[in-house]
Write an enzyme that holds these catalytic residues in place. Structure first.
Site, PDB file in Angstrom:
ATOM      1  NE  ARG A  54      50.284  36.689  68.398  1.00 57.48           N
ATOM      2  CZ  ARG A  54      50.139  36.247  69.652  1.00 57.48           C
ATOM      3  NH1 ARG A  54      48.981  36.421  70.283  1.00 57.48           N
ATOM      4  NH2 ARG A  54      51.127  35.624  70.265  1.00 57.48           N
ATOM      5  CG  HIS A 105      50.639  36.068  64.092  1.00 58.70           C
ATOM      6  ND1 HIS A 105      51.129  37.339  64.210  1.00 58.70           N
ATOM      7  CD2 HIS A 105      51.302  35.322  65.006  1.00 58.70           C
ATOM      8  CE1 HIS A 105      52.035  37.371  65.168  1.00 58.70           C
ATOM      9  NE2 HIS A 105      52.177  36.154  65.669  1.00 58.70           N
ATOM     10  CG  HIS A 162      51.361  31.891  67.340  1.00 61.02           C
ATOM     11  ND1 HIS A 162      50.859  33.138  67.607  1.00 61.02           N
ATOM     12  CD2 HIS A 162      50.292  31.048  67.324  1.00 61.02           C
ATOM     13  CE1 HIS A 162      49.547  33.063  67.755  1.00 61.02           C
ATOM     14  NE2 HIS A 162      49.178  31.802  67.594  1.00 61.02           N
ATOM     15  CD  GLU A 219      55.049  32.706  69.845  1.00 60.00           C
ATOM     16  OE1 GLU A 219      55.534  31.548  69.878  1.00 60.00           O
ATOM     17  OE2 GLU A 219      55.395  33.564  69.009  1.00 60.00           O
TER      18      GLU A 219
HETATM   19  O1  2PG Z   1      56.832  37.941  71.728  1.00 63.00           O
HETATM   20  C1  2PG Z   1      56.596  36.816  71.253  1.00 63.00           C
HETATM   21  O2  2PG Z   1      55.649  36.100  71.612  1.00 63.00           O
HETATM   22  C2  2PG Z   1      57.532  36.251  70.188  1.00 63.00           C
HETATM   23  C3  2PG Z   1      56.960  36.380  68.802  1.00 63.00           C
HETATM   24  O3  2PG Z   1      56.563  37.671  68.492  1.00 63.00           O
HETATM   25  O4  2PG Z   1      58.730  36.959  70.252  1.00 63.00           O
HETATM   26  P1  2PG Z   1      60.202  36.377  70.104  1.00 63.00           P
HETATM   27  O5  2PG Z   1      60.636  36.665  68.728  1.00 63.00           O
HETATM   28  O6  2PG Z   1      60.959  37.158  71.136  1.00 63.00           O
HETATM   29  O7  2PG Z   1      60.206  34.917  70.465  1.00 63.00           O
END
Ligand code: 2PG
Length: 230
Positions: free
Chosen positions: A62, A11, A184, A89
């Site tokens: 998103r 996204h 994600h 995610e």
């Molecule tokens: O906050 C989150 O869900 C992820 C992606 O934005 O972050 P990270 O890069 O820390 O895994």
């Protein structure tokens, strides 16, 4: 050898990407920059004559909005889209909503790096009273208690993304369907790990940019021949 081409897209920038907050299953919107990243992604796919028949995305706004902006650019808003929690995610447990820099000040850079990038260390979990417990959200009403995450490592995410890939997406590709997946950072890192056979300790180095089409060419075993960003 028969090769297959698929496109993955993370996204566009979200409000909490911008605010540097742990996001996970929190349902935050795209920023204006995120929307324009999605528009440019759609334009690049159009310029390069990509065609699609079917799309997969997550249950989170998103990714759904990014997909719809891309499809609008391609004049393909009518395409069928499956919304699948398995592509969500990674659930960031009790870290969701916290600022990443402030969390690093409190717990140390090393601990935060382990939570963010180790393969199999989960974050602190949520309990059923948390606003981030997905069992309190009607969109996850069909999940069993065992399926509802309370805080996932990348390994936990891999273990829901890859069975879904093998059982649902691969048969669709094998039926001759050109697919586009909008998801994600961490659900796509799990998929990249599988497609490109990336080792547990090397996946820490893979960072996927927001809103850029990621093209995969796959062999007949559905493994990567190569991948590149448009
Ligand atoms: O906050 C989150 O869900 C992820 C992606 O934005 O972050 P990270 O890069 O820390 O895994």
């Amino acid at each position: 050898m028969k090769t297959t081409r698929i496109v993955l897209i993370r996204h566009g920038q979200s409000q909490w990407n911008k605010e540097n907050r742990f996001t996970g299953w929190a349902n935050v919107p795209l920023t204006e920059q995120g929307k324009s990243e999605a528009q440019s992604a759609g334009q690049k796919l159009k310029e390069n004559n990509f065609k699609f028949d079917f799309c997969y995305t997550s249950m989170l706004n998103r990714a759904i909005n990014t997909l719809s902006i891309v499809l609008e650019e391609l004049d393909l808003l009518w395409l069928p889209v499956d919304h699948c929690w398995q592509l969500n995610e990674r659930h960031y447990g009790n870290l969701q909503g916290l600022n990443k820099a402030e969390t690093a000040e409190k717990f140390g850079d090393e601990q935060v790096f382990i939570w963010r990038r180790s393969y199999d260390t989960p974050p602190p979990t949520v309990d059923k009273t948390s606003p981030y417990y997905p069992g309190n959200d009607p969109r996850y009403a069909d999940l069993t208690v065992d399926e509802l995450p309370v805080g996932e490592s990348l390994k936990d995410t891999y273990e829901r993304v890859i069975p879904f890939w093998n059982d649902v997406i691969v048969p669709k590709i094998n039926s001759g369907t050109d697919i586009l997946i909008a998801a994600h950072g961490n659900s796509l890192r799990a998929l990249m790990k599988h497609l490109s056979d990336i080792a547990d300790d090397e996946i820490t180095q893979i960072e996927i940019p927001t809103g850029v089409p990621l093209v995969y060419e796959l062999d007949s075993n559905m493994k990567a021949i190569k991948y590149y960003y448009l």
